[in-house]
Enzyme design. Structure first.
Site, PDB file in Angstrom:
ATOM      1  N   MET A  76       0.859  -1.186   0.000  1.00  0.00           N
ATOM      2  CA  MET A  76       0.000   0.000   0.000  1.00  0.00           C
ATOM      3  C   MET A  76       0.890   1.228   0.000  1.00  0.00           C
ATOM      4  SD  MET A  76      -3.046  -1.093   2.639  1.00  0.00           S
ATOM      5  CE  MET A  76      -3.997   0.383   2.246  1.00  0.00           C
ATOM      6  N   GLY A  98      -9.165  -7.603  -1.838  1.00  0.00           N
ATOM      7  CA  GLY A  98     -10.144  -6.526  -1.923  1.00  0.00           C
ATOM      8  C   GLY A  98     -11.291  -6.646  -0.936  1.00  0.00           C
ATOM      9  N   LYS A 144       0.568  -8.864  -9.634  1.00  0.00           N
ATOM     10  CA  LYS A 144      -0.668  -8.387  -9.008  1.00  0.00           C
ATOM     11  C   LYS A 144      -1.404  -7.527 -10.030  1.00  0.00           C
ATOM     12  CE  LYS A 144      -2.438  -6.283  -4.732  1.00  0.00           C
ATOM     13  NZ  LYS A 144      -3.216  -5.113  -5.152  1.00  0.00           N
ATOM     14  N   CYS A 160      -1.761  -0.626 -10.011  1.00  0.00           N
ATOM     15  CA  CYS A 160      -1.798   0.714  -9.419  1.00  0.00           C
ATOM     16  C   CYS A 160      -2.746   1.619 -10.206  1.00  0.00           C
ATOM     17  CB  CYS A 160      -0.401   1.324  -9.395  1.00  0.00           C
ATOM     18  SG  CYS A 160      -0.377   2.990  -8.674  1.00  0.00           S
TER      19      CYS A 160
END
Length: 322
Positions: free
Chosen positions: A7, A199, A138, A97
């Site tokens: 993050m 998520g 990812k 991102c």
């Protein structure tokens, strides 16, 4: 397996250190290291992933996979090779991102608009990295929509990704709920590599629902873990005593000490308040603490505030959480 998410601007090496002391996390992924056309010096990798100096593991011994982000296959491959020589627990490539400045330069989620690019990047990195170093990816479900999610996932697998984390939202979704876990089964069933669901996992009950809906045993925890440091523990060991506010007091002090050691004084208070802001979602006591410290910016006052609330048996309590 439970993974701690990258993050940017929040879950850095300091918070990774603290959260992995609680227990339940099997592996971390670092914040992204941005690759923009040059071969980065070793210090650039150490700055984002200082765990490289300690066998690629956090203080608690949890392995950290270092994440790269960029759009040039050759440059990413060169940097991946240098990074691999520093001994990370693996290398992850960011295709999720949503930041506009990143997407404008063709990085992150913008790459999901061209699956052939995904294959090219993954293949270049995989070729450049020794076979014993795991390489993963990812991604989000897509950029504008999720219509090419499966195509993107297959492209990453074809390029050599050995594991895929799917953040079950598109770039257009941002971080707005819900996360579309129901879009993951199609991906999981089509791939032969492990797929990790990510998520909107805020509670152990969310984790159970995510596993049922997505079909994924492996999960990645982000904001939910920051808000409730005992979340991974609760998911991994449902019968164990939950982590309470008292348990977090030595960890808050340890976090503060690390912040003071690594962050310039003018930003130190902001880092603690940033974490308290997340913690108040789970703990009423964090709400009171946040409101009390909201306008305090003097590190000396914050240190005194923490010292006054430090439990007498802090080391024993912290050790009990491991």
């Amino acid at each position: 397996m439970l993974l701690l998410a990258p993050m940017e601007g929040l879950l850095d090496h300091t918070l990774r250190d603290i959260l992995t002391r609680v227990g339940g996390i099997d592996r971390c992924v670092s914040e992204f290291i941005r690759v923009t056309g040059t071969l980065l010096p070793e210090k650039a990798f150490y700055r984002v992933v200082p765990e490289l100096r300690h066998g690629g593991r956090t203080h608690a011994g949890v392995p950290v996979r270092a994440q790269l982000m960029g759009s040039d296959p050759v440059c990413l491959a060169e940097n991946a090779a240098r990074l691999a020589s520093l001994g990370p627990a693996g290398i992850d490539i960011n295709f999720g991102c949503p930041a506009k400045v990143v997407n404008r330069h063709g990085g992150g989620a913008a790459l999901l608009q061209d699956p052939s690019q995904l294959t090219g990047i993954m293949a270049a990195v995989r070729r450049a990295v020794p076979a014993q170093v795991p390489v993963s990816a990812k991604m989000r479900l897509g950029f504008h929509d999720a219509s090419r999610a499966l195509e993107c996932a297959l492209a990453l697998q074809d390029g050599g990704a050995e594991e895929l984390v799917v953040h079950a939202r598109t770039r257009a979704d941002g971080y707005r709920p819900p996360a579309h876990w129901d879009r993951i089964p199609e991906i999981r069933e089509a791939l032969h590599i492990p797929v990790v669901a990510n998520g909107e996992i805020w509670t152990a009950a969310d984790a159970q629902r995510c596993r049922e809906v997505s079909g994924c045993e492996h999960l990645m925890l982000g904001r939910g873990m920051v808000s409730d440091p005992g979340l991974a523990w609760a998911i991994a060991s449902p019968g164990r005593r939950p982590v309470g506010w008292a348990d977090l007091q030595p960890l808050l002090k340890a976090f503060w000490d690390l912040v003071c050691a690594h962050v310039v004084p003018r930003h130190q208070a902001g880092r603690l308040k940033q974490w308290l802001n997340y913690l108040r979602r789970r703990f009423p006591e964090a709400e009171a603490a946040y409101m009390e410290l909201r306008v305090v910016n003097d590190p000396r006052r914050i240190n005194a505030w923490l010292q006054a609330r430090a439990p007498v048996a802090a080391p024993a309590r912290e050790a009990a959480l491991g």
